[in-house]
Design an enzyme around this catalytic site. Structure first.
Site, PDB file in Angstrom:
ATOM      1  N   ASN A   8      -1.177  -1.548   1.837  1.00  0.00           N
ATOM      2  CA  ASN A   8      -0.482  -1.090   0.788  1.00  0.00           C
ATOM      3  C   ASN A   8       0.846  -1.488   0.621  1.00  0.00           C
ATOM      4  O   ASN A   8       1.684  -0.801   1.610  1.00  0.00           O
ATOM      5  CB  ASN A   8      -1.039   0.384   0.812  1.00  0.00           C
ATOM      6  CG  ASN A   8      -0.134   1.176  -0.373  1.00  0.00           C
ATOM      7  OD1 ASN A   8       0.356   0.563  -1.221  1.00  0.00           O
ATOM      8  ND2 ASN A   8       0.021   2.589  -0.168  1.00  0.00           N
ATOM      9  N   LYS A  10       2.875  -0.655  -1.367  1.00  0.00           N
ATOM     10  CA  LYS A  10       3.743   0.389  -2.362  1.00  0.00           C
ATOM     11  C   LYS A  10       4.633  -0.240  -3.533  1.00  0.00           C
ATOM     12  O   LYS A  10       4.341  -1.474  -3.884  1.00  0.00           O
ATOM     13  CB  LYS A  10       4.320   1.359  -1.386  1.00  0.00           C
ATOM     14  CG  LYS A  10       3.608   1.800  -0.225  1.00  0.00           C
ATOM     15  CD  LYS A  10       4.247   2.880   0.374  1.00  0.00           C
ATOM     16  CE  LYS A  10       3.414   3.420   1.695  1.00  0.00           C
ATOM     17  NZ  LYS A  10       3.923   4.558   2.230  1.00  0.00           N
ATOM     18  N   HIS A  91      -3.620   8.529  -3.559  1.00  0.00           N
ATOM     19  CA  HIS A  91      -2.491   8.340  -2.552  1.00  0.00           C
ATOM     20  C   HIS A  91      -1.622   9.490  -2.500  1.00  0.00           C
ATOM     21  O   HIS A  91      -1.406   9.873  -3.433  1.00  0.00           O
ATOM     22  CB  HIS A  91      -1.833   6.877  -2.539  1.00  0.00           C
ATOM     23  CG  HIS A  91      -1.097   6.690  -1.313  1.00  0.00           C
ATOM     24  ND1 HIS A  91       0.252   7.270  -1.020  1.00  0.00           N
ATOM     25  CD2 HIS A  91      -1.092   5.788  -0.246  1.00  0.00           C
ATOM     26  CE1 HIS A  91       0.482   7.017   0.185  1.00  0.00           C
ATOM     27  NE2 HIS A  91      -0.226   5.779   0.598  1.00  0.00           N
ATOM     28  N   GLU A  93       1.362   9.764  -2.109  1.00  0.00           N
ATOM     29  CA  GLU A  93       2.546   9.592  -2.844  1.00  0.00           C
ATOM     30  C   GLU A  93       2.267   9.942  -4.262  1.00  0.00           C
ATOM     31  O   GLU A  93       3.185  10.495  -5.078  1.00  0.00           O
ATOM     32  CB  GLU A  93       3.288   8.360  -2.553  1.00  0.00           C
ATOM     33  CG  GLU A  93       3.752   8.403  -1.202  1.00  0.00           C
ATOM     34  CD  GLU A  93       3.904   6.947  -0.371  1.00  0.00           C
ATOM     35  OE1 GLU A  93       3.596   5.938  -1.270  1.00  0.00           O
ATOM     36  OE2 GLU A  93       4.034   7.068   0.802  1.00  0.00           O
ATOM     37  N   GLU A 161      -5.495   9.921   5.510  1.00  0.00           N
ATOM     38  CA  GLU A 161      -3.848   9.639   5.531  1.00  0.00           C
ATOM     39  C   GLU A 161      -3.215  11.143   5.834  1.00  0.00           C
ATOM     40  O   GLU A 161      -2.909  11.459   4.873  1.00  0.00           O
ATOM     41  CB  GLU A 161      -3.415   8.845   4.553  1.00  0.00           C
ATOM     42  CG  GLU A 161      -3.888   7.638   4.301  1.00  0.00           C
ATOM     43  CD  GLU A 161      -3.024   6.561   3.683  1.00  0.00           C
ATOM     44  OE1 GLU A 161      -2.818   5.520   4.220  1.00  0.00           O
ATOM     45  OE2 GLU A 161      -2.587   6.879   2.478  1.00  0.00           O
ATOM     46  N   GLY A 167       4.586   6.736   7.147  1.00  0.00           N
ATOM     47  CA  GLY A 167       6.189   6.326   7.329  1.00  0.00           C
ATOM     48  C   GLY A 167       7.149   6.863   7.982  1.00  0.00           C
ATOM     49  O   GLY A 167       8.043   6.670   8.009  1.00  0.00           O
ATOM     50  N   SER A 206       1.470   5.262   9.635  1.00  0.00           N
ATOM     51  CA  SER A 206       2.153   4.697  10.796  1.00  0.00           C
ATOM     52  C   SER A 206       1.286   3.704  11.493  1.00  0.00           C
ATOM     53  O   SER A 206       1.621   3.694  12.891  1.00  0.00           O
ATOM     54  CB  SER A 206       3.120   5.931  11.565  1.00  0.00           C
ATOM     55  OG  SER A 206       3.793   6.356  10.724  1.00  0.00           O
TER      56      SER A 206
HETATM   57  C1  PEP Z   1       0.331   4.380   3.350  1.00  0.00           C
HETATM   58  O1  PEP Z   1       1.091   4.393   2.503  1.00  0.00           O
HETATM   59  O2  PEP Z   1      -0.734   4.275   2.863  1.00  0.00           O
HETATM   60  C2  PEP Z   1       0.767   4.157   4.693  1.00  0.00           C
HETATM   61  C3  PEP Z   1      -0.244   4.274   5.475  1.00  0.00           C
HETATM   62  O3  PEP Z   1       1.973   4.049   4.930  1.00  0.00           O
HETATM   63  P1  PEP Z   1       2.717   3.525   6.567  1.00  0.00           P
HETATM   64  O4  PEP Z   1       1.750   2.780   7.223  1.00  0.00           O
HETATM   65  O5  PEP Z   1       4.142   2.658   6.487  1.00  0.00           O
HETATM   66  O6  PEP Z   1       2.564   4.940   7.165  1.00  0.00           O
END
Ligand code: PEP
Length: 246
Positions: A8, A10, A91, A93, A161, A167, A206
């Site tokens: 992803n 983003k 997601h 976000e 998630e 992040g 992460s």
């Molecule tokens: C995500 O936003 O789907 C995600 C898993 O981000 P990150 O791997 O950067 O934590």
């Protein structure tokens, strides 16, 4: 079931970032997992031509509407037309910054399927919810509300998630991931019955080249949704390579 490693991007990437996808294409040996990359919508068509079908591409959101006066929105059919095969929905976000509700995510999923896209529907608890030990009920509610009847292993994957892991460099313990994935499996069965059979449950938050092997090879983990570490082909390839053949 083959695991899925999905990236992803983003709101990152312009034309120069296509070089990362070309590097990915050129280095993808016989990987032990399926791969998906979800760049920003503006890059999907160019990426589609650049990688010549080496792996599927996805969007990061779509409208629940098919067309009309919805300035700035992108329909599922538009993503499909640009070369996407899949779309990430719900997601955290989107839920946090755009106020998306479970019901809206469910409507988007139906629109995506109707346009011929598969969906990755995201669920996960916040830090406060985990501190209050509410993660199971929060994720149960999100599965019930965001995953419409009609979801099957062929048209949908779930991404667990935890919001506090996205992040931040923090990840749940292996036991916490296993427990939640088992819980989500039972929520899916309760809500979808037979339809839930074989549906992938990905872990996201992460994942990076250092922890990928430990997380991705847990039996309950059917793949990963990777944010930051999917932006550079070299890192993403290390995560893909961490999936052991079985
Ligand atoms: C995500 O936003 O789907 C995600 C898993 O981000 P990150 O791997 O950067 O934590």
């Amino acid at each position: 079931m083959r695991k899925l490693v999905a990236g992803n991007w983003k709101m990152n990437g312009t034309g120069t970032s296509l070089a990362e996808l070309e590097a990915l294409k050129n280095s993808l040996a016989q990987s032990a997992c399926d791969i998906l990359v979800c760049p920003p919508a503006t890059l999907i068509a160019r990426a589609h031509w650049a990688i010549k079908g080496a792996f599927p591409l996805g969007g990061q959101d779509c409208s629940s509407k098919t067309s009309g006066a919805f300035t700035g929105d992108i329909s599922a059919a538009m993503l499909k037309d640009a070369g996407a095969a899949s779309v990430i929905l719900g997601h955290s976000e989107r839920r946090q910054y755009h106020g998306e509700t479970d019901a809206q995510v469910a409507e988007k999923a139906k629109a995506a399927w109707a346009a011929g896209l598969t969906t990755i529907i995201c669920v996960g608890e916040s830090d406060g919810e985990r501190q209050a030990n509410k993660q199971n009920s929060i994720c149960h509610g999100q599965i019930t509300g965001s995953v419409p009847k009609g979801a099957t292993a062929a048209n949908t994957a779930i991404a667990y998630e935890p919001v506090w892991a996205i992040g931040t460099g923090k990840t749940p313990t292996n036991d916490e991931i296993v427990q939640m994935h088992a819980h989500l499996r039972s929520c899916l069965t309760e809500s979808l019955g037979e339809g839930a059979k074989g549906m992938r449950i990905l872990y996201g938050g992460s994942v990076n080249p250092s922890n990928a092997e430990q997380i991705l090879n847990l039996a309950e983990v059917d793949g990963a949704l990777v944010g930051g570490a999917s932006l550079k082909a070299a890192d993403f390839l290390k995560i893909i390579a961490a999936v052991r053949p079985h």
